[in-house]
Scaffold this active site. Structure first.
Site, PDB file in Angstrom:
ATOM      1  N   ALA A 110       0.855  -1.195   0.000  1.00 44.53           N
ATOM      2  CA  ALA A 110       0.000   0.000   0.000  1.00 44.53           C
ATOM      3  C   ALA A 110       0.879   1.229   0.000  1.00 44.53           C
ATOM      4  O   ALA A 110       2.066   1.176   0.345  1.00 44.53           O
ATOM      5  CB  ALA A 110      -0.919   0.000   1.220  1.00 44.53           C
ATOM      6  N   ASP A 118      -6.156   8.483  15.151  1.00 43.95           N
ATOM      7  CA  ASP A 118      -6.487   8.255  13.741  1.00 43.95           C
ATOM      8  C   ASP A 118      -7.228   6.936  13.577  1.00 43.95           C
ATOM      9  O   ASP A 118      -6.912   6.143  12.692  1.00 43.95           O
ATOM     10  CB  ASP A 118      -5.209   8.267  12.895  1.00 43.95           C
ATOM     11  N   GLY A 174       0.591   5.582   1.010  1.00 52.52           N
ATOM     12  CA  GLY A 174      -0.212   6.666   1.564  1.00 52.52           C
ATOM     13  C   GLY A 174       0.477   8.001   1.381  1.00 52.52           C
ATOM     14  O   GLY A 174       1.442   8.132   0.617  1.00 52.52           O
ATOM     15  N   GLY A 175      -0.003   8.995   2.114  1.00 54.68           N
ATOM     16  CA  GLY A 175       0.541  10.337   1.976  1.00 54.68           C
ATOM     17  C   GLY A 175       1.945  10.479   2.521  1.00 54.68           C
ATOM     18  O   GLY A 175       2.706  11.332   2.073  1.00 54.68           O
ATOM     19  N   MET A 176       2.309   9.652   3.529  1.00 58.50           N
ATOM     20  CA  MET A 176       3.625   9.781   4.147  1.00 58.50           C
ATOM     21  C   MET A 176       4.583   8.668   3.738  1.00 58.50           C
ATOM     22  O   MET A 176       5.787   8.888   3.682  1.00 58.50           O
ATOM     23  CB  MET A 176       3.503   9.764   5.677  1.00 58.50           C
TER      24      MET A 176
END
Length: 633
Positions: free
Chosen positions: A20, A139, A22-24
């Site tokens: 996967a 989160d 993600g943004g980071m």
């Protein structure tokens, strides 16, 4: 970020394929080649690896999760920077073979109450373990809840986790970026404040989505969704799904309350409520909390003779029977009783009775005071200004006073860090609530340490509350040997308390070798000496022996050891002082002028055509720079 599949990270973790992104960061499945076990490797995007804030947040995930040991939390096994190969900041995590709750919901749609509580029970259990040691997740969402193929529930991605003893304030903008807006609590959106009750709110939104099959709020932009979290109550779930029991509807109403003071204080309290509901829905079911592998039922007898039943599941509580002990019966003679009635009460007995009475009054007063009877509950004030807090408490008949002002990296200047008592605490009517106010971020200016000895410089660094770092010795042409040249960070920069300050200390002027350039081209000598760091001065003189442009002499001459930056004098030949006028008769204007100028002579032209006459005459001895007149016809 480029695909790192096939790379060996830190000479240990072989990346097999990408799971996967993600943004980071991007997550890869991999193999720990040292222990020969499957792992998940989370690698920060390269464009963020140079950002100190992002790296700090990334490493914080490892530290926060590593502090937790719970079967329903994805464990962190390693963290570091890739040594060799592509630069990478990475985390190594337990590899969970399965899918996310988001995948499960996409496949199955809405779930039953029993399924929802069965999944959320271990999730809340994991949060309870985190809250118990002061860590909040911040989160919670279906993407961060993993379901392994063997049915184990795991909570992942503590990337926004933070210790509760630290400041919890974020700006609303950063909250939207860092968290998932659909699950943000109102206090996170409004004031950037997050505590264990914010996790509770997110759990409520997830439960709503599991039962209904969609989130409570939709919007075209994140701001619109955040606005609804602040200003609306989530819909009554029974209007959307009538088969949901009232007790579950009440639970959702409680844990999604806009006011955090109206929610359960932490996940442990919520876990007990969920288990109670499970027991009410299915009383015959013995919920052994297999997710936690709790020990079997234990029976203990207390000192007071009560039997307590320790259940492995929290919901069903059996009533215990109290053992009643009877007082022994004492048989007395009638005469003794008559004598007792006639006997006067002694002073000692009277005194003891008064003391007993005072004790009774003390217990009553103490119960009133310490049990909070008649006291007012203090609301959460963190993130408010002093005036906002004063107004809020004035409505309750309470006053405020500032008890302390401290620096805070997270709470803006003038905002409240905490209160005494804290949110949920109680205070007497017309009482005073103490406020601890933020002085903002503490920044210390780096002083000018140039020219100081290292000992004095280190003492100044320590007195300012900074940390002494490395001392590097470097050559310097200005600062005397043994003294500080510069600091890192530089003079005038403002840094956090305990920031590391490195020093460059002079080794004096560097000694280098000097070669002789006599007989070589002057331009070459000037260029090479200047590039080597020498201070070069060039003068010119006539020479009958050295060709024009070549070095006649050099001072100092060649040396095996000379201080870098030393002054070097070069004398360059201007050629002979006197020259003979050459024969250029019959040549064109351009050819004749070039021959004369190469000898250092100046040329004047009269007429046009070919050179017909030269003045002074051919063969005349003249100084360089003399004017030669050419007549052309």
């Amino acid at each position: 970020m480029s695909d790192l599949t096939g790379e060996l990270i830190d000479n240990r973790y072989l990346l097999k394929h990408r799971l996967a992104s993600g943004g980071m960061a991007t997550i890869y499945s991999g193999i720990d080649t040292r222990l020969d076990r499957p792992v998940a490797v989370k690698i920060m995007h390269s464009h963020l690896a140079n950002d100190e804030a992002f790296v700090s947040r990334f490493i914080k995930e490892a530290k926060a999760t590593a502090a937790l040991s719970h079967p329903n939390i994805v464990s962190i096994q390693d963290q570091g920077w890739n040594q060799g190969g592509p630069p990478a900041v990475f985390l190594v995590m337990e590899l969970v073979d399965g899918s996310t709750l988001r995948d499960f919901l996409n496949e199955n749609g809405s779930l039953t109450v029993e399924q929802t509580l069965q999944i959320m029970n271990p999730v809340v259990s994991a949060l309870a373990a985190a809250h118990k040691i002061g860590i909040i997740h911040r989160d919670i969402k279906p993407e961060n809840i993993l379901i392994s193929k063997d049915g184990r529930i795991k909570v992942a991605d503590f990337g926004l986790a933070r210790n509760a003893s630290m400041g919890q304030t974020m700006t609303a903008e950063s909250s939207v970026v860092l968290g998932s807006v659909s699950y943000l609590s109102p206090e996170q959106v409004q004031r950037g404040v997050a505590d264990s009750r914010s996790d509770i709110y997110a759990v409520g939104i997830v439960i709503f989505e599991m039962l209904v099959g969609k989130k409570p709020y939709d919007g075209e932009t994140p701001i619109q969704i955040a606005y609804r979290h602040v200003n609306d109550r989530i819909p009554n779930i029974q209007t959307l799904k009538p088969e949901v029991p009232q007790v579950v509807s009440d639970l959702l109403f409680s844990i999604t309350a806009p006011n955090p003071d109206q929610r359960p204080k932490d996940a442990e309290e919520l876990l007990n409520q969920i288990r109670d509901i499970q027991a009410k829905i299915d009383p015959k079911r013995r919920q052994m909390s297999l997710e936690l592998d709790l020990p079997p039922v234990q029976h203990k007898i207390s000192k007071r003779g009560k039997v307590s039943v320790g259940l492995a599941f929290g919901g069903l509580k059996e009533k215990t029977a109290q053992l009643i002990s009877t007082k022994p019966i004492v048989v007395t003679n009638p005469e003794d009783s008559v004598a007792t009635k006639k006997r006067k009460v002694s002073r000692r007995v009277k005194r003891n009775r008064i003391i007993a009475l005072l004790l009774v009054f003390g217990l009553v007063f103490g119960g009133y005071k310490f049990l909070g009877i008649g006291k007012i509950s203090v609301p959460s004030l963190v993130g408010l200004t002093q005036s906002e807090a004063s107004k809020s408490l004035a409505d309750l008949g309470l006053a405020t006073e500032v008890v302390e002002e401290v620096f805070s990296e997270d709470i803006p200047k003038g905002k409240i860090i905490s209160s005494q008592p804290g949110g949920g605490g109680k205070v007497s009517p017309a009482g005073v609530v103490g406020l601890i106010i933020s002085k903002g971020q503490e920044r210390i200016e780096i002083p000018n340490l140039e020219g100081l000895t290292p000992d004095i410089a280190l003492q100044k660094i320590s007195e300012l509350g900074l940390t002494a770092g490395d001392i590097n010795e470097v050559f310097d042409m200005k600062i005397e040997k043994g003294n500080v040249i510069r600091s890192d960070p530089k003079t005038g920069e403002k840094v956090k308390r305990k920031a590391i300050v490195n020093l460059d200390v002079s080794k004096g002027i560097e000694k280098v070798g000097l070669v002789s350039y006599v007989g070589k081209g002057g331009d070459e000598a000037l260029s090479e000496l200047t590039n080597s760091g020498f201070d070069v001065n060039v003068s010119y003189k006539f020479s009958d022996n050295i060709f024009k442009g070549q070095v006649i002499s050099q001072s100092p001459d060649k040396s095996d050891s000379i201080e870098l930056g030393s002054k070097v004098e070069l004398v360059v030949s201007k050629g002979p002082e006197f020259v003979f006028v050459p024969n250029v008769l019959g040549k064109s204007k351009n050819d004749a002028s070039l021959d004369l100028e190469n000898l250092g002579l100046r040329v004047t032209i009269k007429g046009s055509g070919k050179v017909n006459n030269i003045s002074p005459n051919i063969g005349t001895k003249v100084k360089q720079g003399a004017v030669i007149t050419l007549t052309l016809r």
